[in-house]
Design a protein around this motif. Structure first.
Motif, mmCIF file in Angstrom:
data_model
loop_
_atom_site.group_PDB
_atom_site.id
_atom_site.type_symbol
_atom_site.label_atom_id
_atom_site.label_comp_id
_atom_site.label_asym_id
_atom_site.label_seq_id
_atom_site.Cartn_x
_atom_site.Cartn_y
_atom_site.Cartn_z
ATOM 1 N N PRO A 91 -45.780 15.944 66.051
ATOM 2 C CA PRO A 91 -44.553 15.485 65.394
ATOM 3 C C PRO A 91 -43.282 15.865 66.140
ATOM 4 C CG PRO A 91 -45.592 17.258 64.137
ATOM 5 C CD PRO A 91 -46.540 16.894 65.233
ATOM 6 N N ARG A 92 -43.334 16.974 66.899
ATOM 7 C CA ARG A 92 -42.120 17.428 67.593
ATOM 8 C C ARG A 92 -42.016 16.906 69.020
ATOM 9 N NH1 ARG A 92 -39.715 21.764 64.906
ATOM 10 N NH2 ARG A 92 -40.854 22.275 63.000
ATOM 11 N N SER A 94 -41.821 13.394 71.567
ATOM 12 C CA SER A 94 -41.344 12.007 71.479
ATOM 13 C C SER A 94 -42.532 11.047 71.385
ATOM 14 C CB SER A 94 -40.511 11.665 72.708
ATOM 15 O OG SER A 94 -41.359 11.627 73.844
ATOM 16 N N ARG A 129 -38.358 3.013 70.085
ATOM 17 C CA ARG A 129 -38.343 4.396 69.578
ATOM 18 C C ARG A 129 -38.936 5.406 70.559
ATOM 19 N NH1 ARG A 129 -37.286 4.053 63.917
ATOM 20 N NH2 ARG A 129 -36.166 2.091 63.774
ATOM 21 N N GLN A 132 -37.655 8.905 70.377
ATOM 22 C CA GLN A 132 -37.563 9.523 69.040
ATOM 23 C C GLN A 132 -38.754 10.467 68.812
ATOM 24 O OE1 GLN A 132 -36.449 6.645 66.084
ATOM 25 N NE2 GLN A 132 -37.205 7.931 64.401
ATOM 26 N N LEU A 133 -38.506 11.567 68.097
ATOM 27 C CA LEU A 133 -39.604 12.483 67.786
ATOM 28 C C LEU A 133 -40.565 11.776 66.830
ATOM 29 C CD1 LEU A 133 -37.808 15.924 67.282
ATOM 30 C CD2 LEU A 133 -38.669 14.861 69.384
ATOM 31 N N GLY A 135 -42.525 12.719 64.579
ATOM 32 C CA GLY A 135 -42.521 13.155 63.187
ATOM 33 C C GLY A 135 -41.391 12.566 62.354
ATOM 34 N N THR A 136 -40.409 11.943 63.002
ATOM 35 C CA THR A 136 -39.278 11.380 62.256
ATOM 36 C C THR A 136 -39.464 9.881 61.982
ATOM 37 O OG1 THR A 136 -38.011 10.859 64.252
ATOM 38 C CG2 THR A 136 -37.698 13.054 63.320
ATOM 39 N N LEU A 137 -40.577 9.317 62.425
ATOM 40 C CA LEU A 137 -40.828 7.893 62.151
ATOM 41 C C LEU A 137 -41.364 7.721 60.735
ATOM 42 C CD1 LEU A 137 -42.798 6.880 65.391
ATOM 43 C CD2 LEU A 137 -40.386 6.425 64.905
ATOM 44 N N SER A 138 -41.313 6.469 60.226
ATOM 45 C CA SER A 138 -41.923 6.187 58.918
ATOM 46 C C SER A 138 -43.443 6.288 59.061
ATOM 47 C CB SER A 138 -41.541 4.783 58.466
ATOM 48 O OG SER A 138 -42.252 3.827 59.234
ATOM 49 N N GLN A 142 -45.680 5.681 62.339
ATOM 50 C CA GLN A 142 -46.530 6.761 62.887
ATOM 51 C C GLN A 142 -47.963 6.260 63.067
ATOM 52 O OE1 GLN A 142 -46.320 10.693 61.240
ATOM 53 N NE2 GLN A 142 -44.156 10.500 60.772
#
Ligand code: ATP
Length: 244
Positions: A91-92, A94, A129, A132-133, A135-138, A142
């Motif tokens: 999750p942490r 990209s 994305r 983007q990390l 873990g921050t995706l929907s 994910q």
């Protein structure tokens, strides 16, 4: 010759036997669904096929080679790749890093650039994305990263465990669109699902597992109209959807 042939496979955890003689085949380019209720042994079957659980009896043939009991990393080198239940992303890290890490095997590493290009073509959102990390995706996005990770492992066969678990119905449709897109590239896919309706809609063929045994097999269409299947699985799902 089938791509994958499973003969009389037995497996379990310690003394607890879970699979009691599974026979199945998967042909190249097919989508094969393995459906059944909670605890039937579907995940154990995938874990056994991907080497996480060691079979106690039976045989697994992959492109006519005996791969029974091989370690997970050796099966990945053969092209047998599992997308696990619960996605298991970092999750942490990209999105891009998650995809790169999935290409650790000898068979995948040299093809990483090509795989990333293919995956970005299939799922443009993952290109957008990239930094983007994860873990921050929907949840649905994910799940797409998880499928994309499977693809960057350069599989011959992609085995996907409970892809729709925990997703809202609209996300389930999107994830299934993604699976259709993967299928259309010619990929062989094994889908383990509690969402019987969705799985049977996409499957060329399907197997119903109950208490560690295959109790029914047929085309997706046949099983969808099978009365036993409708009563045991589809009715319940409809009820669940209605109560959502
Ligand atoms: P689910 O959709 O709930 O994952 P499933 O059909 O995939 O169901 P499995 O997860 O394969 O079923 O579980 C089959 C049986 O094996 C269950 O009785 C379960 O309790 C047992 N089991 C699963 N994992 C383990 C484990 N790590 N150790 C011991 N028993 C396990």
């Amino acid at each position: 010759m089938s791509l994958l042939e499973v003969r009389n496979l037995h497996a379990g955890y310690g003394d607890a036997e879970v699979l009691f003689g599974i026979d199945l085949t998967v042909e190249r380019g097919e989508v094969v669904a393995i459906v059944g209720s909670n605890g039937a042994g579907k995940t154990t079957l995938l874990r056994t096929l991907s080497g996480i659980v060691t079979p106690t009896a039976g045989q697994v043939l992959f492109i006519n080679r005996d791969v029974t009991g091989l370690q997970p990393h050796l099966l990945v080198e053969e092209g047998i790749v599992m997308v696990p239940e619960g996605r298991r992303l970092f999750p942490r890290l990209s999105v891009r890093r998650n995809l790169e890490i999935a290409a650790y095997s000898k068979r995948a590493r040299p093809k990483l650039a090509e795989s990333l290009r293919d995956v970005h073509e299939l799922f443009p959102i993952l290109k957008e994305r990239s930094d983007q990390l994860a873990g921050t995706l929907s949840g649905g996005q994910q799940q797409m990263v998880a499928l994309a990770r499977g693809l960057t492992s350069n599989p011959e066969i992609l085995m996907v465990d409970e892809v729709s678990l925990g997703l809202a119905p609209v996300m389930v449709s999107r994830v299934y669109d993604a699976i259709r897109a993967i299928r259309d590239t010619g990929m062989t896919i094994v889908l383990v699902e509690q969402n019987v309706n969705q799985a049977l809609s996409i499957a060329d063929r399907a197997y119903v597992v109950q208490h560690g045994r295959i109790v029914l097999a047929g085309t997706g269409k046949e099983l969808k109209s099978n009365e036993e299947v409708r009563n045991a699985y589809l009715g319940l799902e409809k009820l669940e959807e209605e109560t959502l």
